[in-house]
Write an enzyme that holds these catalytic residues in place. Structure first.
Site, PDB file in Angstrom:
ATOM      1  N   HIS A 361      34.640  15.471  27.379  1.00  0.00           N
ATOM      2  CA  HIS A 361      34.009  15.190  26.083  1.00  0.00           C
ATOM      3  C   HIS A 361      34.875  14.358  25.155  1.00  0.00           C
ATOM      4  O   HIS A 361      34.492  14.140  24.007  1.00  0.00           O
ATOM      5  CB  HIS A 361      33.672  16.487  25.340  1.00  0.00           C
ATOM      6  CG  HIS A 361      32.639  17.318  26.010  1.00  0.00           C
ATOM      7  ND1 HIS A 361      31.300  17.222  25.735  1.00  0.00           N
ATOM      8  CD2 HIS A 361      32.741  18.272  26.962  1.00  0.00           C
ATOM      9  CE1 HIS A 361      30.621  18.087  26.469  1.00  0.00           C
ATOM     10  NE2 HIS A 361      31.480  18.730  27.229  1.00  0.00           N
ATOM     11  N   LYS A 553      29.473  16.495  10.042  1.00  0.00           N
ATOM     12  CA  LYS A 553      30.114  16.697  11.353  1.00  0.00           C
ATOM     13  C   LYS A 553      31.509  17.238  11.094  1.00  0.00           C
ATOM     14  O   LYS A 553      31.947  17.285   9.944  1.00  0.00           O
ATOM     15  CB  LYS A 553      30.166  15.402  12.150  1.00  0.00           C
ATOM     16  CG  LYS A 553      30.722  14.181  11.382  1.00  0.00           C
ATOM     17  CD  LYS A 553      30.644  12.912  12.206  1.00  0.00           C
ATOM     18  CE  LYS A 553      29.284  12.265  12.231  1.00  0.00           C
ATOM     19  NZ  LYS A 553      28.659  12.282  13.528  1.00  0.00           N
ATOM     20  N   ARG A 554      32.212  17.626  12.153  1.00  0.00           N
ATOM     21  CA  ARG A 554      33.611  18.023  11.992  1.00  0.00           C
ATOM     22  C   ARG A 554      34.348  16.964  11.195  1.00  0.00           C
ATOM     23  O   ARG A 554      34.066  15.776  11.342  1.00  0.00           O
ATOM     24  CB  ARG A 554      34.286  18.086  13.371  1.00  0.00           C
ATOM     25  CG  ARG A 554      34.114  19.343  14.118  1.00  0.00           C
ATOM     26  CD  ARG A 554      35.056  19.445  15.303  1.00  0.00           C
ATOM     27  NE  ARG A 554      34.986  18.361  16.254  1.00  0.00           N
ATOM     28  CZ  ARG A 554      36.050  17.678  16.675  1.00  0.00           C
ATOM     29  NH1 ARG A 554      37.247  17.935  16.183  1.00  0.00           N
ATOM     30  NH2 ARG A 554      35.925  16.734  17.595  1.00  0.00           N
ATOM     31  N   LYS A 559      36.373  10.178  13.116  1.00  0.00           N
ATOM     32  CA  LYS A 559      34.963  10.123  12.710  1.00  0.00           C
ATOM     33  C   LYS A 559      34.813   9.351  11.392  1.00  0.00           C
ATOM     34  O   LYS A 559      33.725   9.028  10.967  1.00  0.00           O
ATOM     35  CB  LYS A 559      34.385  11.533  12.607  1.00  0.00           C
ATOM     36  CG  LYS A 559      34.382  12.265  13.972  1.00  0.00           C
ATOM     37  CD  LYS A 559      33.752  13.634  13.916  1.00  0.00           C
ATOM     38  CE  LYS A 559      33.928  14.448  15.182  1.00  0.00           C
ATOM     39  NZ  LYS A 559      32.853  14.319  16.170  1.00  0.00           N
ATOM     40  N   THR A 661      25.874  13.756  18.914  1.00  0.00           N
ATOM     41  CA  THR A 661      24.547  14.305  19.178  1.00  0.00           C
ATOM     42  C   THR A 661      23.772  14.418  17.864  1.00  0.00           C
ATOM     43  O   THR A 661      22.543  14.368  17.868  1.00  0.00           O
ATOM     44  CB  THR A 661      24.631  15.696  19.847  1.00  0.00           C
ATOM     45  OG1 THR A 661      25.649  16.452  19.199  1.00  0.00           O
ATOM     46  CG2 THR A 661      24.946  15.584  21.318  1.00  0.00           C
ATOM     47  N   LYS A 665      19.715  13.593  16.565  1.00  0.00           N
ATOM     48  CA  LYS A 665      18.870  14.485  15.755  1.00  0.00           C
ATOM     49  C   LYS A 665      18.345  13.755  14.512  1.00  0.00           C
ATOM     50  O   LYS A 665      17.187  13.905  14.126  1.00  0.00           O
ATOM     51  CB  LYS A 665      19.656  15.731  15.326  1.00  0.00           C
ATOM     52  CG  LYS A 665      20.098  16.596  16.503  1.00  0.00           C
ATOM     53  CD  LYS A 665      21.152  17.633  16.110  1.00  0.00           C
ATOM     54  CE  LYS A 665      21.823  18.194  17.354  1.00  0.00           C
ATOM     55  NZ  LYS A 665      23.073  18.904  17.071  1.00  0.00           N
TER      56      LYS A 665
HETATM   57  C1  G1P Z   1      32.334  16.448  21.230  1.00  0.00           C
HETATM   58  C2  G1P Z   1      32.469  14.935  21.202  1.00  0.00           C
HETATM   59  C3  G1P Z   1      31.136  14.302  20.845  1.00  0.00           C
HETATM   60  C4  G1P Z   1      30.090  14.751  21.856  1.00  0.00           C
HETATM   61  C5  G1P Z   1      30.071  16.268  21.980  1.00  0.00           C
HETATM   62  C6  G1P Z   1      29.172  16.744  23.096  1.00  0.00           C
HETATM   63  O1  G1P Z   1      31.792  16.933  20.017  1.00  0.00           O
HETATM   64  O2  G1P Z   1      33.453  14.550  20.284  1.00  0.00           O
HETATM   65  O3  G1P Z   1      31.228  12.908  20.830  1.00  0.00           O
HETATM   66  O4  G1P Z   1      28.825  14.318  21.492  1.00  0.00           O
HETATM   67  O5  G1P Z   1      31.375  16.772  22.235  1.00  0.00           O
HETATM   68  O6  G1P Z   1      29.460  16.073  24.274  1.00  0.00           O
HETATM   69  P1  G1P Z   1      32.514  17.269  18.639  1.00  0.00           P
HETATM   70  O7  G1P Z   1      33.235  18.535  18.872  1.00  0.00           O
HETATM   71  O8  G1P Z   1      33.402  16.135  18.285  1.00  0.00           O
HETATM   72  O9  G1P Z   1      31.427  17.426  17.654  1.00  0.00           O
END
Ligand code: G1P
Length: 817
Positions: A361, A553-554, A559, A661, A665
């Site tokens: 990931h 988001k985080r 980001k 993701t 959405k």
């Molecule tokens: C992480 C990745 C993100 C990906 C997600 C699921 O999520 O950084 O790009 O879409 O896993 O595969 P995050 O923890 O950064 O939100």
């Protein structure tokens, strides 16, 4: 006296069920029941229905000898389950009406359910979407993870600073789960390895741990759309072997008597303990091994009970490792097969690789786990031996193929020698899996070229792509009933069952003025709901006619919330300097949590709050710009924010966001994306059409080229007066008069070494934002694009993703791509 149910009235039957639960399970009557009692009664009533289907589903899996999929994940970011379950069971309206007959407001009840925040961000939410899709597609799957007593911390903002508070989702119990005390395995730690030689037998190794922890299973049923199937999420709780050392207790050592209990139970106490200390680091490894070992023991037992032969494991079982967190499974499965089930090494290795697969990931080097060899030797001595042996055989096999390139051998080794000896979990997961997948096309391509380039040369078939998806049931039907109703009205009921194809039928509606008007009206409705939430929680009033510009988001530097904040400040300055321009009104909305030990991210949260405090009260803006940072972002909040967004910020440095993701959405709900060509944004632009998004900035390739140069940004800053002005305003303390130097380090850091190229992308971002303004001023075009975003996002359904996993990786028969 029990009432007679009205004949054939499902609402009344459900009402009776709720009343029975309230009385016999909660122990209350309607006269003295509080809101939470009603929530529990409804949840238990829904659970009864789940259990009926659950039983049927597991019988069917047994009968048909279906291949089973096991999804191992340290995180499952489930959120609330009431509406999810009722909706997939087809009982949502029934429950609403049944409660209404009892004079109870369903909307109030649903909001009393705590969020199961057993995850951090996208990775954990993906696991939850996958569980729902697997049930929907009738795939016999178990999710395996940890039942954290405290999920991700509750974020409280004190004077704009993030503070972490314990999250207490289990305070009122959890009506969805079933405790299974009889499903329990011992998990060892520490100790030593002994060689055992018995007459007539092959000498073998036996691990003799000096500490044992018990794992107890807690099962939650996960139901698919129209209750197609019900799968199990099995989460493990850690317990000590003995609850009390009675001798010590009786001797007066009351604390010492429970020391083992505290140590064992801390394993499932909290999600992501701060691992900046050695104790925290060790606890994290203990968590990973704990849930992996319990899960593997459990699934092997199930396999043997059903099929009786360990050799058929890969034919009957597929195990997906969600990131490197469960990567120790490679060594643990080898140990179980060789030491416990007495298989010969190479046979065990073949079975292991054929059974396991791994999803990566992230490409960020700091996020690829590695463990100090010394820690592994102390905590998992047998696994360390196994890892050395896997490594030795691997290197030997390469040499046998005449591969002697020292750099290559070093890069594919499981042991890193450079920075103190460490075990590389990414390499272990790669080597022990037959499939390694990335989560978007770009991410997978970069994986082949960067982190796993050498492995890819050696095993060109292993890396494959599975672009992420999201479940439309939760992120459209449940989160946005207004839009769903509108869509069903337009394209018909079949949308609900086949959204991937039917959503496309919406395209012609983008050209219809009356439909665009209705589309805009549902957005207004959702924006008013979000504005009410902000007003209630933060006392800030928002103009719902303004563009709701959202980044949730985080909080992480890659980001680039900072880029968004620099734009906010530059826009603020431009609005002040040029009040006569016809600025499009904006509300900048931020939410997200920073890891507890990530100081820079916490400073960015503070900056957002400082900026908000200054801008929101500046009368010269006449309300044209507002900034809010909504505290404690979680799944439930996302369900309110996303349907209310006009603009979705997906602005990571290209090449660094694996997929994203939330981008999917937002687009599904009709928000327009402003984003870089990163992660799944690339495929989104192919599906939706670049002209219906605001794509800007450097490509991954340009980022790579620029990053090879010095990362000082003097030239970029000198070239943009706006950027220089915004940076200077922050640096000089305009937003932090109480501590004017607060952001000097942050800004100086950007000038000297801008690792994530915030400054380098600023001007392009500014220009793209002005295109946003321009489009907003022509509503016909804006809503035309918005409708097309919804119409063209069906491909990002997690059902599509899961079908690809099932057919390409898990080889689950009967599931076509
Ligand atoms: C992480 C990745 C993100 C990906 C997600 C699921 O999520 O950084 O790009 O879409 O896993 O595969 P995050 O923890 O950064 O939100």
């Amino acid at each position: 006296m029990a009432e007679e149910p009205r004949a054939h009235d499902p609402v009344d039957t459900f009402r009776q069920l709720i009343l029975a639960k309230l009385k016999y399970a909660v122990g209350k009557d309607p006269g003295n029941a509080f809101g939470h009692d009603w929530f529990e009664a409804v949840a238990l009533a829904a659970r009864d229905h789940l259990v009926d289907h659950w039983e049927e589903a597991s019988l069917q899996v047994e009968r048909q000898e279906q291949k089973r999929v096991y999804y191992l994940s340290l995180e499952f970011l489930i959120g609330r389950l009431l509406v999810d379950s009722l909706s997939n069971l087809g009982l949502l309206d029934t429950a609403r009406e049944a409660l209404a007959r009892l004079n109870v407001d369903f909307e109030q009840i649903r909001n009393l359910e705590p969020d199961a925040a057993l995850g951090n961000g996208g990775l954990g939410r993906l696991a939850a979407c996958f569980m729902e899709s697997m049930a929907t597609l009738n795939i016999a799957a178990h999710g395996y993870g940890i039942r954290y007593e405290h999920g991700l911390f509750r974020q409280v903002l004190v004077d704009g600073w993030q503070q972490e508070h314990t999250e207490t989702w289990l305070d009122f119990g959890n009506p969805w789960e079933f405790e299974r005390p009889e499903v329990s395995y011992s998990v060892g730690f520490g100790g030593s390895v002994v060689n055992i030689t018995e007459p007539g037998e092959v000498p073998r190794h036996e691990w003799q741990p000096n500490e044992m922890v018990r794992s107890i299973a807690y099962d939650t049923p996960v139901v698919g759309w129209r209750h197609s199937s019900v799968n199990t999420l099995r989460l493990w709780r850690a317990r000590a072997e003995e609850d009390l050392q009675l001798e010590r207790f009786n001797a007066g050592d009351h604390f010492g008597a429970v020391v083992d209990v505290v140590k064992a139970e801390s394993i499932s106490r909290v999600l992501y303990p701060n691992d900046s200390t050695e104790a925290g680091l060790e606890l994290r490894l203990r968590q990973e091994f704990f849930f992996v070992s319990a899960s593997l023991q459990d699934l092997i037992k199930r396999h043997l009970d059903q099929h009786g032969d360990i050799h058929t494991l890969p034919e009957r079982v597929a195990i997906q490792l969600n990131d490197t967190h469960p990567a120790i499974a490679v060594a643990e499965l080898m140990r179980l097969l060789v030491d416990v089930h007495r298989l010969e090494w190479f046979e065990a290795w073949t079975l292991t690789v054929a059974t396991l697969s791994y999803t990566n990931h992230t490409l960020l080097p700091e996020a690829l786990e590695s463990w100090p060899v010394s820690l592994m030797e102390r905590l998992l001595p047998r696994h360390m031996q196994i890892i050395y042996l896997i490594n030795a055989y691997h290197i030997d096999s390469l040499r046998a193929k005449d591969i002697h390139d020292f750099d290559l051998l070093r890069s594919v080794s499981l042991i890193e020698e450079e920075h103190g000896r460490r075990v590389r979990m990414g390499n272990l997961a790669f080597l022990g899996s037959h499939s390694i997948n990335g989560v978007s096309a770009l991410h997978t391509e970069l994986m082949r070229k960067s982190v796993f380039s050498d492995f890819h040369r050696l095993y060109p078939q292993r890396i494959n792509n599975k672009t992420n998806g999201v479940t439309l049931r939760r992120w459209l039907y449940q989160a946005n009933p207004q839009l769903t109703e509108l869509l069903v009205g337009a394209v018909g009921d079949e949308l609900l069952d086949s959204p991937e194809t039917v959503l496309r039928k919406l395209e012609p509606f983008a050209a219809k003025a009356s439909f665009r008007k209705q589309f805009a009206a549902q957005r207004q409705h959702n924006k008013r709901a979000l504005a009410a939430l902000v007003q209630e929680r933060m006392g800030i009033s928002l103009d719902t006619q303004a563009i709701f510009d959202v980044q949730v988001k985080r909080i992480h530097e890659y980001k680039r919330q900072l880029l968004n904040l620099l734009h906010t400040v530059a826009l603020y300055q431009a609005m002040r300097n040029d009040p006569t321009t016809d600025w499009a009104p904006r509300v900048k909305i931020f939410a997200g949590k920073a890891a507890a030990s990530y100081h820079q991210a916490k400073l960015i949260i503070k900056l957002a709050n400082d900026i908000s405090r200054t801008i929101n009260v500046d009368p010269t803006l006449r309300g044209l710009l507002k900034v809010v940072f909504i505290p404690n972002y979680n799944v439930s909040l996302a369900e309110v924010i996303i349907p209310a967004a006009d603009l979705s910020e997906q602005i990571s440095t290209a090449g660094l966001e694996a997929s994203g993701t939330s981008n999917m959405k937002f687009a599904l709900n009709g928000a327009l994306t402003i984003g870089t060509l990163d992660g799944a944004n690339v495929e989104m632009s192919e599906q939706i059409g670049r002209e219906h998004m605001f794509i800007f900035g450097m490509t991954a390739q340009q980022v790579a080229t620029r990053s090879r140069r010095d990362l000082g940004m003097a030239a970029e800053i000198a070239a943009s007066e706006r950027l220089a002005g915004a940076m200077e305003a922050i640096r000089s303390g305009i937003f932090s008069p109480d501590d004017p130097n607060r952001y000097a380090g942050l800004i100086d850091g950007l000038i000297a070494h801008d690792r994530f190229l915030v400054c380098a992308d600023f001007q392009a971002y500014w220009d793209a934002q002005r295109q946003v303004d321009a489009l907003w001023r022509t509503p016909d075009r804006w809503w035309h694009s918005a409708v097309l975003n919804t119409a063209r996002t069906g491909w990002f359904s997690s059902d599509r993703t899961i079908r690809e996993y099932a057919s390409d990786i898990w080889k689950v028969p009967g599931i076509e791509k």
